[in-house]
Design a protein around this motif. Structure first.
Motif, PDB file in Angstrom:
ATOM      1  N   PRO A 135       0.808  -1.230   0.000  1.00 52.05           N
ATOM      2  CA  PRO A 135       0.000   0.000   0.000  1.00 52.05           C
ATOM      3  C   PRO A 135       0.837   1.275   0.000  1.00 52.05           C
ATOM      4  O   PRO A 135       0.459   2.263  -0.633  1.00 52.05           O
ATOM      5  N   VAL A 136       1.961   1.266   0.692  1.00 49.82           N
ATOM      6  CA  VAL A 136       2.821   2.456   0.704  1.00 49.82           C
ATOM      7  C   VAL A 136       3.385   2.718  -0.693  1.00 49.82           C
ATOM      8  O   VAL A 136       3.545   3.879  -1.117  1.00 49.82           O
ATOM      9  N   LEU A 137       3.645   1.643  -1.440  1.00 45.98           N
ATOM     10  CA  LEU A 137       4.183   1.793  -2.798  1.00 45.98           C
ATOM     11  C   LEU A 137       3.093   2.094  -3.820  1.00 45.98           C
ATOM     12  O   LEU A 137       3.386   2.298  -5.003  1.00 45.98           O
ATOM     13  N   GLY A 138       1.831   2.072  -3.353  1.00 45.47           N
ATOM     14  CA  GLY A 138       0.732   2.425  -4.251  1.00 45.47           C
ATOM     15  C   GLY A 138       0.021   1.246  -4.848  1.00 45.47           C
ATOM     16  O   GLY A 138      -0.670   1.381  -5.866  1.00 45.47           O
ATOM     17  N   HIS A 139       0.154   0.061  -4.246  1.00 46.34           N
ATOM     18  CA  HIS A 139      -0.476  -1.147  -4.782  1.00 46.34           C
ATOM     19  C   HIS A 139      -1.286  -1.837  -3.694  1.00 46.34           C
ATOM     20  O   HIS A 139      -0.971  -1.734  -2.498  1.00 46.34           O
ATOM     21  N   ALA A 140      -2.303  -2.568  -4.110  1.00 48.77           N
ATOM     22  CA  ALA A 140      -3.088  -3.358  -3.161  1.00 48.77           C
ATOM     23  C   ALA A 140      -2.221  -4.480  -2.614  1.00 48.77           C
ATOM     24  O   ALA A 140      -1.424  -5.078  -3.346  1.00 48.77           O
ATOM     25  N   LEU A 164       3.926   6.973  -2.301  1.00 46.57           N
ATOM     26  CA  LEU A 164       5.099   6.646  -1.485  1.00 46.57           C
ATOM     27  C   LEU A 164       5.502   7.838  -0.619  1.00 46.57           C
ATOM     28  O   LEU A 164       5.768   7.684   0.580  1.00 46.57           O
ATOM     29  N   LEU A 165       5.552   9.025  -1.217  1.00 50.21           N
ATOM     30  CA  LEU A 165       5.926  10.218  -0.457  1.00 50.21           C
ATOM     31  C   LEU A 165       4.924  10.496   0.665  1.00 50.21           C
ATOM     32  O   LEU A 165       5.314  10.873   1.779  1.00 50.21           O
ATOM     33  N   LEU A 166       3.635  10.282   0.389  1.00 47.37           N
ATOM     34  CA  LEU A 166       2.606  10.528   1.404  1.00 47.37           C
ATOM     35  C   LEU A 166       2.738   9.544   2.558  1.00 47.37           C
ATOM     36  O   LEU A 166       2.615   9.924   3.733  1.00 47.37           O
ATOM     37  N   GLY A 167       3.007   8.289   2.237  1.00 43.88           N
ATOM     38  CA  GLY A 167       3.174   7.280   3.279  1.00 43.88           C
ATOM     39  C   GLY A 167       4.386   7.557   4.153  1.00 43.88           C
ATOM     40  O   GLY A 167       4.326   7.473   5.388  1.00 43.88           O
ATOM     41  N   ILE A 168       5.520   7.919   3.490  1.00 42.98           N
ATOM     42  CA  ILE A 168       6.736   8.224   4.249  1.00 42.98           C
ATOM     43  C   ILE A 168       6.539   9.479   5.093  1.00 42.98           C
ATOM     44  O   ILE A 168       6.954   9.535   6.256  1.00 42.98           O
ATOM     45  N   ALA A 333      -1.596   3.359   5.925  1.00 43.33           N
ATOM     46  CA  ALA A 333      -0.462   2.429   5.862  1.00 43.33           C
ATOM     47  C   ALA A 333       0.711   2.974   6.667  1.00 43.33           C
ATOM     48  O   ALA A 333       1.391   2.230   7.398  1.00 43.33           O
ATOM     49  N   GLY A 334       0.959   4.284   6.573  1.00 40.71           N
ATOM     50  CA  GLY A 334       2.046   4.889   7.346  1.00 40.71           C
ATOM     51  C   GLY A 334       1.808   4.778   8.845  1.00 40.71           C
ATOM     52  O   GLY A 334       2.729   4.476   9.613  1.00 40.71           O
TER      53      GLY A 334
END
Length: 546
Positions: A135-140, A164-168, A333-334
């Motif tokens: 999910p952090v990488l943008g995938h289910a 990814l940037l949003l999760g980090i 996810a983050g």
């Protein structure tokens, strides 16, 4: 049921604060379970309220936790998302916890060794992190730990940069949020609000989507069918895991408040809470350490605080739907990665190399089995191996201290008897309960230590409160060896229980004489040796014999 109103203001303040902290976690854990954010909310409301009302730990805050969600996510994948069967597992888990409490099993659950708990909880933290990488990488995220790991190369080849940037950024914000601000707005909630606003205004990232609002619908349990074995197995895991998680949190609360919780009452409360959660379509929960600590630090001391926390969540849940639809999956996810990192037992890992090597090996084994096999097998194997290692250690100590020299004896007369007959009388004193672990080597050790010259063997049971069947049969083996080598065997210091066990298994005491004290046995042994040397008929003195 009595309520302590002496700390009402502190309890309400603590409950409101814990409720605010619980909000983003309930949403995130609901999504992680596969059942959706509102299932997390309903679970937090039901478990939090009823576990507080009926439980045995005053300031404990209960709700969805990472370990419970890992089990539910696996069940969701195995049942292809059949919600009715998953809620049935939650209801059965709650009923099992009630049974645990009624039967008094709470005292035994706390006996799980620390390396097993550490490996188990660390493994769960690792699983949560692995499941959130996609999910952090943008995938289910595919179902299961191995599926999630296997999909990472594919996800890395097609990264969603904004996601990814949003999760980090969410993870960084949760860690870097100033503590003084955290008193008013907890870091997970701040990250949730900021991340959602940024994504809504400027980013095109996956969001939660449509969420139902209002009161939950009643979910009746579904019994029978081809998948019932999976449901029952998951219910057992949830019940054991939830009980362990809750009682560990209860210990944390005890240390902070200098109080003592009621283990079995706590299990009954948790069971009622999980049963109610399943009935209203909520996920299973347990005592939550972080939320409990927040509650206590904010002034919460009694069950009122836990109930207040649930009422805060209920008020939010009734009107949350439209607002929560725009929460990005990367933000949740983050937050969950932070949950996973917090569950990992860093404190033990940093100093594990300084402790016994076996404990570290056991912890790593349980960790690996938790991640790559399943939770219940990991705990079961860990407990069995820890128990066997402990038995072996105790048995080694018992065997090591089996033979005693004259200077160990308290009586000068006893020392003199043993000194005069050092090569003819072999004395063996057992220290503490005689376990089955020591029984395996008992006969061999006695044969080795008694030597060829000993004519009388004395087994002193003065310090043995009880012995099991294995140890009793080992004594019988010693008696048989003594008879075949023409040695006399005397027993001393047996209490009624030891005497009863030895006599019951053999029909009689397997020795030529038994005496109430070691002194009587030593005197009898010396008298017997004198008779033997003088050529007179050999008989053991009857005084003190039983």
């Amino acid at each position: 049921m009595k309520f302590d109103l002496s700390n009402l203001r502190g309890d309400i303040t603590g409950g409101i604060t814990a409720g605010v902290v619980a909000l983003p976690l309930a949403l995130a854990l609901g999504v992680a379970s596969g059942l959706g954010p509102m299932a997390g909310m309903y679970g937090a409301i039901a478990v939090g309220f009823f576990a507080a009302l009926f439980g045995g730990t005053g300031p404990q805050i209960s709700g969805p936790t990472g370990p419970m969600v890992v089990v539910l996510a696996g069940l969701f994948a195995s049942l292809s998302g059949d919600a009715s069967l998953i809620f049935t597992a939650v209801i059965l888990a709650g009923l099992l916890q009630i049974v645990f409490g009624v039967l008094g099993i709470g005292h035994y659950i706390r006996l799980v060794p620390y390396p097993v708990i550490s490996g188990f909880m660390t493994g769960i933290g690792v699983i949560i992190i692995i499941l959130q990488l996609n999910p952090v990488l943008g995938h289910a995220s595919p179902s299961g730990t191995l599926g999630a790991l296997g999909n990472i190369p594919e996800a890395l080849s097609a990264i969603h940069p904004a996601n990814l940037l949003l999760g980090i950024a969410t993870l960084v914000m949760v860690y870097m949020w100033p503590a003084k601000w955290g008193r008013y707005v907890p870091s997970p909630l701040a990250a949730l609000i900021v991340g959602t606003l940024v994504a809504y205004v400027a980013l095109d990232v996956p969001v939660l989507g449509s969420i139902p609002t209002g009161l939950p619908e009643l979910q009746m349990p579904v019994l029978g069918g081809d998948n019932m074995v999976l449901v029952i197995e998951a219910a057992i895991i949830l019940a054991i895991l939830g009980s362990l998680d809750s009682l560990l949190t209860s210990l944390v609360a005890d240390n902070m408040t200098r109080t003592r919780h009621h283990s079995n009452k706590e299990l009954i409360g948790q069971g009622i809470g999980n049963t109610a959660a399943g009935l209203i379509g909520g996920i299973a929960g347990a005592g939550a350490t972080m939320r409990t600590v927040v509650n206590i630090r904010s002034g919460g001391q009694t069950r009122i605080s836990g109930m207040a926390h649930s009422l805060v969540l209920l008020a939010v849940a009734l009107g949350l739907g439209p607002l929560a639809e725009n929460i990005p999956q990367a933000v949740l996810a983050g937050i969950l990665v932070k949950v996973g990192l917090d569950i990992i037992d860093w404190k033990y890992l940093k100093r594990a190399h300084q402790g016994p090597r076996w404990d570290l090996l056991l912890m790593v084994l349980v960790l690996g089995m938790t991640v790559f096999v399943d939770l219940i097998t990991a705990v079961g194997v860990g407990v069995v191996l820890a128990a066997l290692a402990y038995v072996k250690q105790v048995a080694g100590l018992q065997i090591e201290h089996l033979r005693n020299l004259p200077e160990h004896l308290d009586s000068d007369e006893d020392k003199a008897i043993l000194e005069r007959n050092r090569d003819k009388i072999a004395l063996f004193e057992f220290s503490g309960p005689l376990s089955f672990g020591a029984a395996a080597d008992l006969g061999h050790h006695v044969r080795e230590q008694s030597g060829g010259g000993a004519q009388v063997l004395i087994l002193d049971f003065s310090s043995v409160p009880f012995l099991d069947v294995s140890a009793a049969l080992a004594v019988e083996t010693i008696a048989s060896d003594a008879k075949s080598s023409s040695k006399r065997l005397l027993l001393a210091g047996m209490n009624d229980e030891v005497h009863k066990v030895l006599k019951a298994l053999n029909g009689r005491i397997p020795a030529q004489g038994s005496y109430q004290t070691l002194s009587e046995a030593l005197q009898a042994a010396e008298a017997s040796l004198k008779e033997s040397e003088s050529g007179e008929p050999q008989s053991l003195p009857a005084a003190g014999a039983s």
